[in-house]
Design a protein around this motif. Sequence first.
Motif, PDB file in Angstrom:
ATOM      1  N   GLU A   3      32.003 -32.753  12.336  1.00 33.47           N
ATOM      2  CA  GLU A   3      31.692 -31.325  12.237  1.00 33.47           C
ATOM      3  C   GLU A   3      31.902 -30.633  13.580  1.00 33.47           C
ATOM      4  O   GLU A   3      32.508 -29.565  13.652  1.00 33.47           O
ATOM      5  CB  GLU A   3      30.244 -31.110  11.782  1.00 33.47           C
ATOM      6  CG  GLU A   3      29.969 -31.454  10.350  1.00 33.47           C
ATOM      7  CD  GLU A   3      28.482 -31.405  10.020  1.00 33.47           C
ATOM      8  OE1 GLU A   3      28.164 -31.000   8.889  1.00 33.47           O
ATOM      9  OE2 GLU A   3      27.638 -31.772  10.871  1.00 33.47           O
ATOM     10  N   LEU A  47      29.727 -38.030  10.748  1.00 34.09           N
ATOM     11  CA  LEU A  47      29.793 -36.701  10.143  1.00 34.09           C
ATOM     12  C   LEU A  47      29.470 -35.636  11.180  1.00 34.09           C
ATOM     13  O   LEU A  47      30.185 -34.634  11.289  1.00 34.09           O
ATOM     14  CB  LEU A  47      28.824 -36.594   8.954  1.00 34.09           C
ATOM     15  CG  LEU A  47      28.610 -35.192   8.383  1.00 34.09           C
ATOM     16  CD1 LEU A  47      29.904 -34.623   7.819  1.00 34.09           C
ATOM     17  CD2 LEU A  47      27.516 -35.222   7.323  1.00 34.09           C
ATOM     18  N   ILE A  62      36.905 -33.866   7.409  1.00 35.06           N
ATOM     19  CA  ILE A  62      35.716 -34.720   7.332  1.00 35.06           C
ATOM     20  C   ILE A  62      35.992 -35.961   6.486  1.00 35.06           C
ATOM     21  O   ILE A  62      35.595 -37.068   6.858  1.00 35.06           O
ATOM     22  CB  ILE A  62      34.503 -33.922   6.799  1.00 35.06           C
ATOM     23  CG1 ILE A  62      34.048 -32.928   7.869  1.00 35.06           C
ATOM     24  CG2 ILE A  62      33.361 -34.847   6.388  1.00 35.06           C
ATOM     25  CD1 ILE A  62      32.966 -31.967   7.416  1.00 35.06           C
TER      26      ILE A  62
END
Length: 150
Positions: free
Chosen positions: A128, A124, A36
């Motif tokens: 994910e 993000l 990430i």
Amino acid sequence: MKKIITILVLLISFSAFAQRGGKMNERIKAQKTAFITDKLSLTADEAAKFWPIYNAFEVKQDKIKSKDLKAVKKKIRSNPDMSDAEADELLSKILKAETELHEARTQLVKDLKKVISSKKIIRLKAAEDEFNRKLLQRLREFREKRKNKN
């Protein structure tokens, strides 16, 4: 170069599937953090502010999933012929847990907007999803390899 290092670290850490217990979870979490951080191109300052917020969200999310949803899923599996009253109760619990998860995600976005751009918040979600896809693919490969050995 940075991407190559990240990929190598991911590949090495995926060997953690062969291990059991907390070490595997720790390695997966470390790899998720690296993945990430790389995908969002977080600066050191952003990362220092981002990770406490994100980690608190994950703790809350895990608590809801393990405390509330896990118990409901267990009841569903163990009692497929439940009464309507029991089904109504389980539906209420599911909706409550899903509402709590949604509220936690909404709060995460509000908190992250103070730290990183909206564009990075969108990235993000994509990061994910990509990490989870890679993790599941590696798990499938590991299981297939183990199945072929036996």
